[in-house]
Design a protein around this motif. Structure first.
Motif, PDB file in Angstrom:
ATOM      1  N   ALA A 126     -12.067  22.203 -11.455  1.00 17.70           N
ATOM      2  CA  ALA A 126     -11.561  23.092 -10.410  1.00 17.70           C
ATOM      3  C   ALA A 126     -10.588  22.379  -9.469  1.00 17.70           C
ATOM      4  CB  ALA A 126     -12.722  23.670  -9.607  1.00 17.70           C
ATOM      5  N   VAL A 127     -10.142  21.198  -9.875  1.00 23.73           N
ATOM      6  CA  VAL A 127      -9.217  20.422  -9.046  1.00 23.73           C
ATOM      7  C   VAL A 127      -7.845  21.081  -9.012  1.00 23.73           C
ATOM      8  CG1 VAL A 127      -7.941  18.246  -8.905  1.00 23.73           C
ATOM      9  CG2 VAL A 127     -10.395  18.221  -9.381  1.00 23.73           C
ATOM     10  N   ASN A 128      -7.279  21.202  -7.827  1.00 17.87           N
ATOM     11  CA  ASN A 128      -5.924  21.728  -7.669  1.00 17.87           C
ATOM     12  C   ASN A 128      -4.911  20.627  -7.387  1.00 17.87           C
ATOM     13  OD1 ASN A 128      -6.467  24.600  -7.931  1.00 17.87           O
ATOM     14  ND2 ASN A 128      -7.483  24.480  -5.943  1.00 17.87           N
ATOM     15  N   LYS A 129      -5.358  19.601  -6.674  1.00 12.58           N
ATOM     16  CA  LYS A 129      -4.468  18.504  -6.300  1.00 12.58           C
ATOM     17  C   LYS A 129      -5.038  17.175  -6.799  1.00 12.58           C
ATOM     18  CE  LYS A 129      -1.092  20.090  -3.481  1.00 12.58           C
ATOM     19  NZ  LYS A 129       0.315  19.666  -3.498  1.00 12.58           N
ATOM     20  N   LYS A 130      -4.314  16.515  -7.688  1.00 14.40           N
ATOM     21  CA  LYS A 130      -4.721  15.204  -8.194  1.00 14.40           C
ATOM     22  C   LYS A 130      -3.929  14.135  -7.430  1.00 14.40           C
ATOM     23  CE  LYS A 130      -5.925  16.884 -12.804  1.00 14.40           C
ATOM     24  NZ  LYS A 130      -5.734  16.716 -14.268  1.00 14.40           N
ATOM     25  N   TYR A 131      -4.428  13.816  -6.232  1.00  9.19           N
ATOM     26  CA  TYR A 131      -3.680  12.947  -5.329  1.00  9.19           C
ATOM     27  C   TYR A 131      -3.352  11.587  -5.946  1.00  9.19           C
ATOM     28  CZ  TYR A 131      -5.537  16.302  -1.907  1.00  9.19           C
ATOM     29  OH  TYR A 131      -5.883  17.443  -1.225  1.00  9.19           O
ATOM     30  N   ALA A 132      -4.360  10.945  -6.530  1.00  5.54           N
ATOM     31  CA  ALA A 132      -4.152   9.606  -7.087  1.00  5.54           C
ATOM     32  C   ALA A 132      -3.173   9.645  -8.261  1.00  5.54           C
ATOM     33  CB  ALA A 132      -5.484   8.997  -7.519  1.00  5.54           C
ATOM     34  N   GLU A 133      -3.369  10.587  -9.163  1.00 10.82           N
ATOM     35  CA  GLU A 133      -2.467  10.714 -10.308  1.00 10.82           C
ATOM     36  C   GLU A 133      -1.039  11.026  -9.857  1.00 10.82           C
ATOM     37  OE1 GLU A 133      -3.443  12.868 -13.784  1.00 10.82           O
ATOM     38  OE2 GLU A 133      -5.613  12.566 -13.578  1.00 10.82           O
ATOM     39  N   ASP A 134      -0.920  11.932  -8.915  1.00 10.11           N
ATOM     40  CA  ASP A 134       0.413  12.304  -8.431  1.00 10.11           C
ATOM     41  C   ASP A 134       1.114  11.097  -7.818  1.00 10.11           C
ATOM     42  OD1 ASP A 134      -0.050  14.882  -9.244  1.00 10.11           O
ATOM     43  OD2 ASP A 134      -0.482  15.659  -7.238  1.00 10.11           O
ATOM     44  N   ALA A 135       0.351  10.265  -7.101  1.00  8.27           N
ATOM     45  CA  ALA A 135       0.932   9.087  -6.454  1.00  8.27           C
ATOM     46  C   ALA A 135       1.417   8.079  -7.484  1.00  8.27           C
ATOM     47  CB  ALA A 135      -0.086   8.445  -5.523  1.00  8.27           C
ATOM     48  N   VAL A 136       0.588   7.816  -8.494  1.00  9.09           N
ATOM     49  CA  VAL A 136       0.973   6.849  -9.525  1.00  9.09           C
ATOM     50  C   VAL A 136       2.135   7.384 -10.352  1.00  9.09           C
ATOM     51  CG1 VAL A 136       0.220   5.522 -11.538  1.00  9.09           C
ATOM     52  CG2 VAL A 136      -1.347   5.864  -9.617  1.00  9.09           C
ATOM     53  N   ASP A 137       2.091   8.660 -10.681  1.00 15.70           N
ATOM     54  CA  ASP A 137       3.197   9.266 -11.441  1.00 15.70           C
ATOM     55  C   ASP A 137       4.519   9.133 -10.683  1.00 15.70           C
ATOM     56  OD1 ASP A 137       1.609   9.993 -13.571  1.00 15.70           O
ATOM     57  OD2 ASP A 137       1.276  12.050 -12.862  1.00 15.70           O
ATOM     58  N   VAL A 169       0.851  -1.190   0.000  1.00 11.61           N
ATOM     59  CA  VAL A 169       0.000   0.000   0.000  1.00 11.61           C
ATOM     60  C   VAL A 169       0.889   1.242   0.000  1.00 11.61           C
ATOM     61  CG1 VAL A 169      -1.792   1.276   1.228  1.00 11.61           C
ATOM     62  CG2 VAL A 169      -1.791  -1.231   1.283  1.00 11.61           C
ATOM     63  N   LYS A 170       0.723   2.067  -1.023  1.00  7.72           N
ATOM     64  CA  LYS A 170       1.566   3.256  -1.171  1.00  7.72           C
ATOM     65  C   LYS A 170       0.790   4.567  -0.976  1.00  7.72           C
ATOM     66  CE  LYS A 170       5.318   2.788  -2.231  1.00  7.72           C
ATOM     67  NZ  LYS A 170       6.552   2.480  -1.440  1.00  7.72           N
ATOM     68  N   TYR A 171      -0.521   4.518  -1.165  1.00  8.00           N
ATOM     69  CA  TYR A 171      -1.340   5.726  -0.999  1.00  8.00           C
ATOM     70  C   TYR A 171      -2.743   5.315  -0.559  1.00  8.00           C
ATOM     71  CZ  TYR A 171      -4.385   9.655  -2.044  1.00  8.00           C
ATOM     72  OH  TYR A 171      -5.329  10.637  -1.942  1.00  8.00           O
ATOM     73  N   ILE A 172      -3.334   6.114   0.330  1.00  6.48           N
ATOM     74  CA  ILE A 172      -4.709   5.894   0.793  1.00  6.48           C
ATOM     75  C   ILE A 172      -5.425   7.239   0.840  1.00  6.48           C
ATOM     76  CG2 ILE A 172      -6.184   5.083   2.682  1.00  6.48           C
ATOM     77  CD1 ILE A 172      -3.837   3.390   3.678  1.00  6.48           C
ATOM     78  N   GLY A 173      -6.658   7.281   0.302  1.00  6.90           N
ATOM     79  CA  GLY A 173      -7.436   8.505   0.462  1.00  6.90           C
ATOM     80  C   GLY A 173      -8.330   8.863  -0.698  1.00  6.90           C
ATOM     81  N   ALA A 174      -8.295  10.147  -1.049  1.00 13.39           N
ATOM     82  CA  ALA A 174      -9.174  10.707  -2.074  1.00 13.39           C
ATOM     83  C   ALA A 174      -8.516  10.659  -3.451  1.00 13.39           C
ATOM     84  CB  ALA A 174      -9.513  12.154  -1.725  1.00 13.39           C
ATOM     85  N   ILE A 175      -9.352  10.771  -4.480  1.00 13.41           N
ATOM     86  CA  ILE A 175      -8.857  10.831  -5.857  1.00 13.41           C
ATOM     87  C   ILE A 175      -8.219  12.195  -6.115  1.00 13.41           C
ATOM     88  CG2 ILE A 175      -9.554  10.862  -8.292  1.00 13.41           C
ATOM     89  CD1 ILE A 175     -11.712   8.781  -7.510  1.00 13.41           C
ATOM     90  N   ASP A 176      -8.905  13.243  -5.666  1.00 15.39           N
ATOM     91  CA  ASP A 176      -8.387  14.605  -5.815  1.00 15.39           C
ATOM     92  C   ASP A 176      -9.030  15.491  -4.766  1.00 15.39           C
ATOM     93  OD1 ASP A 176     -10.955  15.469  -6.833  1.00 15.39           O
ATOM     94  OD2 ASP A 176     -10.385  14.711  -8.804  1.00 15.39           O
TER      95      ASP A 176
END
Length: 204
Positions: free
Chosen positions: A171-182, A156-163
């Protein structure tokens, strides 16, 4: 003195419980844990497990459903994640965790109809016995767990919201899931490894 101590412990309990609620509770997986594989029924009637994805580098596991407005708001973004990352080795694996007696709109038939209407390209599995989501510690729909496949297992490397904006994808400022996979794809450290999942509570 006793009243002061009681007040202190009451405040401490509230803060502790708030922290647990914020990050999805104290149970289930934490970042760095190895996620156990599962076998769940897909909308096509076949049984799917993570071990089926031989060439995968990891997974974007999303607990989601038909009936939660938050999940509905994220459907297109979940599909976009799969289209962007499946070919790079990180496919989306969606799991419907709700009790269908409480939420008939999340039945297998309803899941099949929704997937067809939206053109889902990812597996949409039912946690029929509600055994998988407690292992993960999921509390919301949607709730995301990004796993990295290693020789030790799926870590498990990331847990939480998509953005950071369920209401408006534009209006998304933080793309948590994308940033984690990238970060995982580029061999870098994930900056935000855990965020607050925003959504409906899982129905038991």
């Amino acid at each position: 003195m006793k009243k002061t101590l009681k007040a202190f412990f009451a405040l401490f309990t509230i803060v502790a419980l708030s922290s647990f609620t914020y990050f999805g509770g104290g149970h289930g997986y934490h970042v760095g844990d190895i996620a156990t594989d599962f076998e769940l029924e897909n909308i096509d009637g076949k049984t799917v497990s993570l071990s089926n994805f031989k060439s995968a580098k990891g997974f974007i596991v999303v607990f989601t459903c038909n009936t939660c407005p938050y999940s509905v708001a994220y459907e297109d973004r979940i599909e976009a994640l799969n289209k962007k990352y499946a070919e790079k080795g990180y496919p989306v694996v969606a799991i419907m965790p709700n009790n269908t007696e409480v939420k008939p709109g999340d039945s297998m038939e309803a899941m099949q109809a929704r997937a067809k209407a939206k053109g889902f390209t990812f597996p949409y599995l039912m946690d029929k016995g509600q055994e998988v989501y407690p292992q993960y510690g999921a509390t919301k729909t949607p709730h995301v767990y990004i796993l990295q496949k290693t020789e030790k297992g799926n870590i498990v490397k990331y847990i939480g919201a998509i953005d950071d904006n369920y209401q408006d994808a534009n209006a998304v400022n933080k793309k948590y899931a994308e940033d984690a996979v990238d970060a995982l794809l580029s061999g870098k450290e994930i900056e935000e490894k855990q965020t607050r999942a925003i959504g409906c509570s899982i129905k038991v």
